[in-house]
Scaffold this active site. Structure first.
Site, PDB file in Angstrom:
ATOM      1  N   ALA A 241      12.581  17.606 -13.940  1.00 58.94           N
ATOM      2  CA  ALA A 241      12.597  19.286 -14.355  1.00 58.94           C
ATOM      3  C   ALA A 241      11.876  20.039 -13.127  1.00 58.94           C
ATOM      4  CB  ALA A 241      12.423  19.280 -15.805  1.00 58.94           C
ATOM      5  N   HIS A 242      11.634  22.011 -13.956  1.00 54.50           N
ATOM      6  CA  HIS A 242      10.615  22.078 -12.911  1.00 54.50           C
ATOM      7  C   HIS A 242       9.734  21.853 -12.939  1.00 54.50           C
ATOM      8  CE1 HIS A 242      11.515  25.208 -16.671  1.00 54.50           C
ATOM      9  NE2 HIS A 242      11.108  24.283 -16.719  1.00 54.50           N
ATOM     10  N   ASN A 243       8.895  22.467 -11.707  1.00 51.20           N
ATOM     11  CA  ASN A 243       7.222  22.187 -12.085  1.00 51.20           C
ATOM     12  C   ASN A 243       6.594  20.493 -11.853  1.00 51.20           C
ATOM     13  OD1 ASN A 243       7.739  25.413 -13.459  1.00 51.20           O
ATOM     14  ND2 ASN A 243       6.655  25.373 -11.623  1.00 51.20           N
TER      15      ASN A 243
END
Length: 356
Positions: A241-243
């Protein structure tokens, strides 16, 4: 396709091994011990395979010096310290590679893209504005490279891959079919019973020598970038997922899911179907066994497990009932009961000592 034939001594040189036997014996492939033929080479991965090696029809064997002493049925060897590593190196010698270079007529490339002269770009590839593609990179058919993406040297991008979000990919990266790099992260702000989409403004940065399997999603960051450091290897069907940040040389097996803004250290191993919650940290040198669920920080190296091992169905049902019964008892009550039992045991022991 005509097989590549290579002499035993040449193969030994490639793995810094010692050839024993017919140095000029021609070999045209690798095979397992049971399936190997006289024109193929096999490796012996430990003493437990000595019996299979003795019975093998392989023309030559990759072994340690100690193993060779137990293989009287064979005359041709490559002696190395680590047969499995030697096998891994030689797979690249016999691997079928894309040797074609050039750009297929059906590819659509924006005039602003910077493409090295010795790349291969397959049929129906779409390359956007200001894309950079380094030397000796192969991009297979029907792949989409969006605007401002950068891809380094000696990369392999398989068919139907999408790379977007201004992702930056270093050298010697392999991305397999149907994977999406830089897609929109799963970010929404809840308000008055509705989900309000958060535009993902970050990117993805992938280091050198990273391998990403097929059907994976590597989401771009909401603000900061999603980062895969050098040497990370990822199996098929993985969601990052993001980051998220994944440290050097970490391995992630199939069907793992890593939620947003989590940091995973260097040299970690996530076995199949692990789930990792968001906004947590996992230190270096951590191994998670299959189907582990990580809901908090892991601050010490080591091997961690969760879940329940396989039981026969009736035993599993009884175990679940007992767990539910245990969950209904307050912890303080259990502690008091244990303390009471301990006191009784000590009293009995004291009585027995007095009687003696």
């Amino acid at each position: 396709m005509k097989s590549k034939q290579i002499q035993l001594d040449e193969l030994a040189q490639l793995v810094q091994g010692e050839p024993i036997g017919q140095n000029h014996l021609l070999l045209d492939g690798l095979a397992s011990l049971p399936q190997a033929k006289a024109h193929q080479i096999a490796f012996v991965n430990g003493d437990k395979h000595i019996e299979d090696a003795q019975a093998s029809q392989a023309g030559a064997l990759i072994v340690t010096a100690a193993m060779r002493e137990h293989l009287s049925n064979h005359q041709n060897f490559i002696i190395v310290d680590n047969p499995y590593l030697a096998f891994a190196i030689l797979t690249h010698v016999f691997e079928s590679k894309v040797t074609q270079r050039g750009i297929e007529s059906t590819a659509q490339i924006d005039p602003s893209a910077l493409i090295a002269d010795d790349v291969y770009i397959g049929h129906y590839v779409v390359i956007g504005k200001n894309v950079v593609i380094g030397a000796n990179t192969v991009i297979q058919s029907q792949t989409k490279i969006d605007d401002h993406v950068e891809i380094g040297k000696d990369c392999f991008i398989d068919s139907h891959v999408t790379i977007t979000g201004e992702a930056k990919i270093a050298d010697r990266v392999r991305i397999h079919a149907n994977t999406v790099v830089g897609g929109e992260g799963f970010g929404f702000a809840p308000y008055q019973g509705k989900w309000n989409r958060i535009a993902q403004l970050g990117s993805v940065r992938i280091g050198h020598d990273v391998r990403i399997g097929s059907n994976c999603s590597i989401d771009r960051g909401a603000l900061d970038d999603t980062i895969l450091e050098n040497g990370v290897i990822i199996d098929n069907l993985v969601q990052i997922a993001h980051n998220v940040r994944v440290g050097e040389n970490t391995a992630i097996a199939a069907k793992c899911g890593i939620a947003g803004s989590t940091t995973i250290g260097k040299n970690c191993i996530l076995a199949g179907a692990c789930g990792v919650s968001g906004h947590i940290s996992i230190t270096d040198n951590v191994t998670l066994t299959g189907m582990s669920m990580v809901t908090g920080n892991i601050l010490e190296p080591g091997t961690y497990s969760s879940g329940m091992g396989l039981l026969e169905n009736s035993k599993w049902k009884r175990t679940v009932v007992r767990l539910r019964q245990l969950a209904d008892v307050p912890l303080t009550k259990l502690v008091k009961q244990i303390d009471h039992m301990q006191a009784q045991i000590e009293s009995i022991e004291s009585t027995l000592k007095l009687r003696k």
